[in-house]
Design an enzyme around this catalytic site. Structure first.
Site, PDB file in Angstrom:
ATOM      1  N   THR A   1      -5.170  -1.604  -8.358  1.00 57.21           N
ATOM      2  CA  THR A   1      -5.007  -1.144  -7.028  1.00 57.21           C
ATOM      3  C   THR A   1      -5.032  -2.357  -5.943  1.00 57.21           C
ATOM      4  OG1 THR A   1      -5.781   0.576  -5.190  1.00 57.21           O
ATOM      5  CG2 THR A   1      -7.253  -0.921  -6.303  1.00 57.21           C
TER       6      THR A   1
ATOM      7  N   GLU B   1      -2.493   2.723  11.217  1.00 53.12           N
ATOM      8  CA  GLU B   1      -3.570   3.056  10.282  1.00 53.12           C
ATOM      9  C   GLU B   1      -3.770   4.536  10.095  1.00 53.12           C
ATOM     10  OE1 GLU B   1      -7.389   1.947   8.033  1.00 53.12           O
ATOM     11  OE2 GLU B   1      -5.475   0.788   8.674  1.00 53.12           O
TER      12      GLU B   1
END
Length: 540
Positions: free
Chosen positions: A494, A366
């Site tokens: 997106t 992440e």
């Protein structure tokens, strides 16, 4: 220390900074490499992606159909996006691209009956998430299917009519969250990603309905952010106050909270080429400023990263979310026939892929950090002994190890393949498929994992809708015929929902009929503050 610059100063710097590096002002160049040819192995990899999709979706259909997400460990449902069936709507465009017609027809029938008048959960409605997943999913499916399902457009318009209450009075910038039961926004600060990632979807809705109100609302927010003074030329601060329209803080990043605002500047300029040049120019200035100020090379491996800037110092950090930047720079650089941008972009793609190649699972973390010639400042404590070892091995070190089915590294890898034709990007995508099958496949479907640096670390019990919309679509298209959903004919929002570009014959290029259906925003006045934030899925 670099302070907030005035608009006049910003524009002067923008002109000076981009004059030599960016000699082309029009978005005319082809994005895809000519004569792309897939190797024989692509067919098997494409089928492997379909297999992952169908296993995941069948599990969702069995245990969670009509809800937002499947909880793959407990084999139950999760309603993280207001209970309107996010996984169905978000998956529609992928179903169509993959030719999964039965799923698509079922999904269209479901979506045609969604009641958007109220949230099906107690939580408020995110304007950003609802726009990119639901509105984007409905409109893309409507276009991809040849506009043969008008109910999809009707539902998109009904949803936008509710979301439009986020713009209060004469505010340019919408509030981030709404109570649909009373049409009242949560009065709180927002960020430029939430406020600046609406224009593709709302502009497309205006094209299909003839009502300019939708596009005007979203575009004025995007333009407002572009016109603000910024800590670095073209690079707006991450936070923004919708009430005043002013920046909050001076943190600059291409990562979460800012990411898709920068993404949409160049994409909006391409999808609506007759709009104000400020969108294209601001993106160019942002890229130029990033190259000059944020670009860093690691002392191990010579990997090229984009750092963050906290208003006074460079922070040597990056993230999975930020790794969309390589694909975005490829897209804009190719449109502008600018090889300088494209080469930097390809370096960024390689560095982000290295975060996958450098872990035992073959999946990237992440968040991560790095060391360059100017140090290793991250805003917190320096690397631990274990992180120092990881850095010496890989040229980055993990700061947040979980993976929750994010797409950005594979998204940029897809753009790199389509733009260069280099088969190393196919090899990387194939490696990701293998890693997903080995480490994410659990129970009835696929799940995020707690730590990519370990082969066994537990799972997150939530298979988010972007697994269907983004990860599996980008993987599939990497191995699909490049002539289908070409980057010279479609543009992705997106959430990876494709919209037709104006050069394609079926694009509705007729002038928008202003005020066909007028909308009156809520009047100025005190509004209740309602918390709309949700936490990460439960880790098990």
């Amino acid at each position: 220390m670099v302070g907030i610059r005035s608009r006049r100063s910003l524009r002067r710097l923008a002109v000076a900074g981009t004059a030599l590096l960016y000699p082309y002002a029009t978005l005319a160049g082809p994005v895809q490499h000519p004569g792309l040819s897939l190797p024989d192995s692509a067919a098997a990899n494409k089928q492997a992606v379909v297999d992952i999709f169908t296993k995941s979706y069948e599990a969702y259909r069995s245990a969670a159909f009509g809800h937002d997400d499947l909880a793959p460990i407990s084999n139950t449902s999760v309603d993280s996006r207001n209970g309107w069936g996010a996984s169905i709507v978000d998956a529609l465009s992928t179903m169509h691209v993959m030719g999964l017609n039965d799923y698509f027809t079922e999904g269209v029938n479901f979506a045609s009956k969604i009641d958007f008048s109220n949230s099906q959960t107690p939580s408020t409605v995110s304007v950003f998430e609802t726009t990119i997943r639901y509105l984007g999913g409905l409109l893309s499916a409507y276009e991809l299917s040849g506009e043969q399902y008008p109910a999809l457009l009707t539902k998109a318009q009904q949803l936008a009519d509710k979301l439009a209450w986020a713009w209060v009075g004469t505010n340019d910038v919408p509030y981030g969250f709404l109570d649909f039961s009373s049409n009242t926004p949560s009065v709180s600060s927002s960020n430029i990603a939430e406020a600046g990632t609406l224009a593709l979807e709302w502009g497309t809705l205006s094209q299909h309905t003839g009502n300019s109100t939708y596009q005007n609302l979203a575009a004025k927010s995007l333009k407002h952010i572009a016109n603000l003074g910024s800590p670095l030329p073209g690079l707006a601060a991450q936070g923004i106050d919708p009430t005043s329209g002013q920046p909050v803080g001076s943190y600059v990043t291409w990562g979460g909270g800012s990411d898709s605002y920068f993404e949409y500047l160049i994409k909006y300029a391409r999808l609506f080429p007759n709009e104000d040049s400020i969108y294209r120019d601001t993106w160019l200035t942002a890229v130029d400023s990033s190259i000059k100020t944020l670009l860093r090379t690691s002392t191990v491996g010579n990997h090229v990263y984009l750092a963050d800037y906290d208003g006074s110092r460079i922070r040597h950090v990056s993230s999975h979310l930020a790794c969309f930047h390589g694909g975005n720079w490829i897209f804009g650089g190719k449109l502008l026939n600018n090889d300088t941008i494209v080469q930097h972009a390809l370096d960024l793609v390689d560095a982000c892929w290295n975060t996958y190649a450098g872990t035992v699972t073959g999946i990237g973390p992440e968040a991560f950090a790095f060391i360059s010639s100017d140090g290793n400042y991250t805003g917190s404590s320096g690397p631990s002994r274990g992180q120092q070892t990881e850095y010496q091995q890989n040229g980055f070190y993990t700061t947040t190890g979980y993976y929750i089915l994010r797409p950005e590294v594979l998204e940029s890898n897809f753009y790199a393949w389509r733009a260069t034709g280099d088969t190393k990007y196919l090899d990387r995508a194939a490696s990701a498929i293998d890693s997903f099958n080995k480490y994410l496949r659990v129970g009835v479907a696929f799940a995020g994992i707690g730590d990519v640096t370990k082969t066994s670390s537990g799972y997150y019990d939530d298979m988010e809708s972007f697994w269907f919309a983004e990860v599996l679509k980008y993987l599939y298209l990497t191995f699909d015929d490049p002539a289908k959903i070409s980057l010279d004919e479609y543009i992705f929002n997106t959430e990876a929902h494709p919209f037709k570009l104006p050069s394609t014959p079926s694009f509705n290029s007729a002038a928008i009929r202003a005020n066909k259906k007028s909308f009156t925003p809520v009047s100025d006045g005190p509004l209740p503050a309602v918390s709309g934030l949700t936490s990460l899925p439960q880790f098990v």
